[in-house]
Scaffold this motif. Sequence first.
Motif, PDB file in Angstrom:
ATOM      1  N   PHE A  27       0.840  -1.202   0.000  1.00  0.00           N
ATOM      2  CA  PHE A  27       0.000   0.000   0.000  1.00  0.00           C
ATOM      3  C   PHE A  27       0.874   1.251   0.000  1.00  0.00           C
ATOM      4  CE2 PHE A  27      -2.933   3.059   2.183  1.00  0.00           C
ATOM      5  CZ  PHE A  27      -3.897   3.083   1.195  1.00  0.00           C
TER       6      PHE A  27
ATOM      7  N   LYS B  60       0.966   4.158  -2.812  1.00  0.00           N
ATOM      8  CA  LYS B  60       0.772   5.588  -2.568  1.00  0.00           C
ATOM      9  C   LYS B  60       1.790   6.417  -3.324  1.00  0.00           C
ATOM     10  CE  LYS B  60       0.928   5.563   1.989  1.00  0.00           C
ATOM     11  NZ  LYS B  60       0.754   5.975   3.407  1.00  0.00           N
ATOM     12  N   GLY B  61       2.771   5.748  -3.951  1.00  0.00           N
ATOM     13  CA  GLY B  61       3.771   6.466  -4.730  1.00  0.00           C
ATOM     14  C   GLY B  61       4.942   6.947  -3.900  1.00  0.00           C
ATOM     15  N   LEU B  62       5.159   6.336  -2.728  1.00  0.00           N
ATOM     16  CA  LEU B  62       6.304   6.730  -1.913  1.00  0.00           C
ATOM     17  C   LEU B  62       7.588   6.244  -2.573  1.00  0.00           C
ATOM     18  CD1 LEU B  62       5.042   5.845   1.663  1.00  0.00           C
ATOM     19  CD2 LEU B  62       4.754   7.950   0.386  1.00  0.00           C
TER      20      LEU B  62
ATOM     21  N   ILE C 135      -6.976   8.250   1.813  1.00  0.00           N
ATOM     22  CA  ILE C 135      -5.600   8.332   1.292  1.00  0.00           C
ATOM     23  C   ILE C 135      -5.633   8.255  -0.234  1.00  0.00           C
ATOM     24  CG2 ILE C 135      -3.404   7.085   1.138  1.00  0.00           C
ATOM     25  CD1 ILE C 135      -3.718   6.410   4.108  1.00  0.00           C
TER      26      ILE C 135
ATOM     27  N   HIS D  59       8.673   2.631   6.563  1.00  0.00           N
ATOM     28  CA  HIS D  59       7.611   1.644   6.740  1.00  0.00           C
ATOM     29  C   HIS D  59       8.144   0.279   7.165  1.00  0.00           C
ATOM     30  CE1 HIS D  59       3.980   3.797   5.346  1.00  0.00           C
ATOM     31  NE2 HIS D  59       4.901   4.629   4.911  1.00  0.00           N
TER      32      HIS D  59
ATOM     33  N   ARG E  32      11.841   5.725   1.238  1.00  0.00           N
ATOM     34  CA  ARG E  32      10.927   5.940   2.356  1.00  0.00           C
ATOM     35  C   ARG E  32      10.208   4.651   2.748  1.00  0.00           C
ATOM     36  NH1 ARG E  32       8.884  10.170   5.434  1.00  0.00           N
ATOM     37  NH2 ARG E  32       6.987   9.459   6.442  1.00  0.00           N
TER      38      ARG E  32
ATOM     39  N   THR F 275       0.943  10.704   9.806  1.00  0.00           N
ATOM     40  CA  THR F 275       2.200  10.397   9.098  1.00  0.00           C
ATOM     41  C   THR F 275       1.908   9.750   7.758  1.00  0.00           C
ATOM     42  OG1 THR F 275       3.022   9.848  11.283  1.00  0.00           O
ATOM     43  CG2 THR F 275       4.460   9.341   9.427  1.00  0.00           C
ATOM     44  N   GLN F 276       0.996   8.779   7.776  1.00  0.00           N
ATOM     45  CA  GLN F 276       0.745   8.011   6.570  1.00  0.00           C
ATOM     46  C   GLN F 276      -0.005   8.822   5.522  1.00  0.00           C
ATOM     47  OE1 GLN F 276      -0.177   3.828   7.065  1.00  0.00           O
ATOM     48  NE2 GLN F 276      -0.020   3.994   9.270  1.00  0.00           N
ATOM     49  N   MET F 277      -0.732   9.838   5.964  1.00  0.00           N
ATOM     50  CA  MET F 277      -1.439  10.672   4.992  1.00  0.00           C
ATOM     51  C   MET F 277      -0.543  11.784   4.470  1.00  0.00           C
ATOM     52  SD  MET F 277      -5.339  10.798   6.416  1.00  0.00           S
ATOM     53  CE  MET F 277      -6.072  11.073   4.816  1.00  0.00           C
TER      54      MET F 277
ATOM     55  N   ALA G 223      -8.246   4.445   4.301  1.00  0.00           N
ATOM     56  CA  ALA G 223      -7.549   4.020   3.079  1.00  0.00           C
ATOM     57  C   ALA G 223      -8.149   4.723   1.861  1.00  0.00           C
ATOM     58  CB  ALA G 223      -7.631   2.509   2.933  1.00  0.00           C
TER      59      ALA G 223
ATOM     60  N   GLU H 178       2.674  11.895   4.276  1.00  0.00           N
ATOM     61  CA  GLU H 178       3.735  11.410   3.382  1.00  0.00           C
ATOM     62  C   GLU H 178       3.186  11.177   1.975  1.00  0.00           C
ATOM     63  OE1 GLU H 178       5.196   7.692   4.886  1.00  0.00           O
ATOM     64  OE2 GLU H 178       3.368   6.614   4.397  1.00  0.00           O
ATOM     65  N   THR H 179       1.907  10.814   1.892  1.00  0.00           N
ATOM     66  CA  THR H 179       1.309  10.611   0.569  1.00  0.00           C
ATOM     67  C   THR H 179       1.169  11.935  -0.169  1.00  0.00           C
ATOM     68  OG1 THR H 179       0.010   8.894   1.647  1.00  0.00           O
ATOM     69  CG2 THR H 179      -0.566   9.432  -0.612  1.00  0.00           C
TER      70      THR H 179
END
Lengths: 323, 343
Positions: A222, A226-228, B184, A237, A232, B128-130, B181, B132-133
Amino acid sequence: MSVYLLRRLIQAAGVVLAMSIIVFVGVFAIGDPVEILISPDADQMERERAIAALGLDLPLWQQYLIFLGKAVQGDLGRSFVFNEPALELILQRMPATLELAFAATFGAILIGLPLGLYAGLKPNSLASKGIMAGSILGFSLPTFWVGLMLIMVFAVQLGWLPSTGRGETVEILGTRWSFLTWDGLTHLAMPALNLALFKISLVIRLTRAGVRETMLMDYVKFARAKGLSPFRVTFVHVFKNILIPVVTVTGLEFGSTIAFSVVTESIFAWPGMGKLIIDSINVLDRPVIVAYLMIVVLMFITINLVVDLMYSVLDPRVRLDSK
Amino acid sequence: MADTTNTSAPTLVAAQAAAPTLEVRNLQTHFFTRAGVVKAVNDVSFTIGRGKVLGLVGESGSGKTVTGFSIMKLIDPPGRIVGGSILFQGRDLATLSEEEMRTLRGNRIAMIFQDPMMTLNPVLRIDTQMIETVQAHEKVSDADARARARDALGMVGIPSPDERLKSYPHQFSGGMRQRVAIAIALLHRPDLIVADEPTTALDVTIQGQILAEVQKLCATTGTAMLWITHDLSVVAGLADDIAVMYAGRVVEYGDVGEVLDAPLHPYTHGLIGSVPSRNKRGVPLRQIPGMTPSLLNLPEGCSFRARCPRAAEDCIVMPTLHPWLPNRLARCHHPHLEEVESA
């Protein structure tokens, strides 16, 4: 949180008490120090006086209670050999051992984590297979043999590193440290590597297994979806997840590192607690043996507690107050 | 020279504007395992226009999920896209480099996964997870990224989003996690969302809420959606078109209402017949006899041949996806045409 801490402290006190009984009885069973301490020429009168002075004429349970009473006040007895408080004797040697153990642990993480990460990310490359094969050697070669080989190669044949002692030290906060001088560092390098070898292998294997497992998780996919950047994904992660087992195990291993340092300190004549305990066992210096074991038990308990607390910091799902 | 550039440039732009959001042509994704080549996706074609929803239906192991991941180009070795093209707004994704693809992922093409319990990283906070996106694709300050994240959470119906941003995934329920999700996925207002069974792991009421919200979003933002599922009732309510997959191939493709009312392919026929419904009460459900063939060694000819009640000798030759009716395609030599005429 405070309830949790209080409960842990009560548990710790129970463990210390139980351990003290086992140690006391165990040390009593391994031999009579009188035979070693008192010269064979001494007559009966002198012998009895000496035995009474050491408190060895009393029955075991009485000796134990006296020990316990003094221990509560911070007195773990006097060394038969040095005639100094056993606790002081050990505490004098402790910084040397801690320095060695910390150097070994940090070395293991600094070397083991990157190697394990590489082996986990590129499991089929030749280098990864080499790393994994090397880690098997690290696990299986006995510490004392590796220590002797290190001395033979780096001290005797190449002459790069000194083989014994702590070298030049610097005094900070009343204790002497080797790692602050170049000479001290060269003395520290070999024993630290020797002690770290097993842990390096452990960290490599833990990290590799963690990476391999985490890479397959949906949340990694995932994160990629998200294009990380790959950087990263790997270092935020994946890395944060594998740190959990690595920190736990290296933390818990810290106790055994101190215990294992007995062998390394003997080989490299490192003046730490391990060398002291070996010498004390040889002359049946009971108070020092008992005091050493008590301190090691306390250390283990403290380390376990610290690891538990760190675990809750790393893994948000483990919040100690919720239980 | 100047003339050609002048004339060709506008036509190219026009072609791109007219191009559907996603056009998959003869996609083939194979897995090269020790036991042999697993042809998980073996000739899949479909088109999704702007703001449209395509339901990709099939049973487990039919290659739906692999199709979704192929579009994201997230197929890991030993898997590889071996053929076909994936035209996203006219650009073939199959030829893009990994870095070019990364700039599209999560930005123009987003994906929603099947299991909401597993898609969020357990040790990182939602913010953090949002954030970074957001920052993976745009240079924005932390504060602006946070505001975007908060708005996205609000959009998918998460109450008090400011507080929830500071939570960890385990503090959310499954339905809430799937909303996160989806939030995001919506952060960059993508042109295409690949949704891999996003409501399968949720209970029916939550499923209904999420479906309604997704439908609303697609209609208002013009986002095209590939909705992968095995649940025909979800597709019936949500999708515009339907593509039915069997053993790595699209076997039937067309308007969702027409296909579900009068399927052409015997497999679709069997699939619909095996779904319980009100007007079939008391009547035993029909099963499709046999099992899905192993993708490792598919039988010669039509893969459904061994289980098909209408199979004949000519089925030994693999049928093509043939337009039997206007806008209705089926990969079959003997489609159920008579039922369409009677209906």
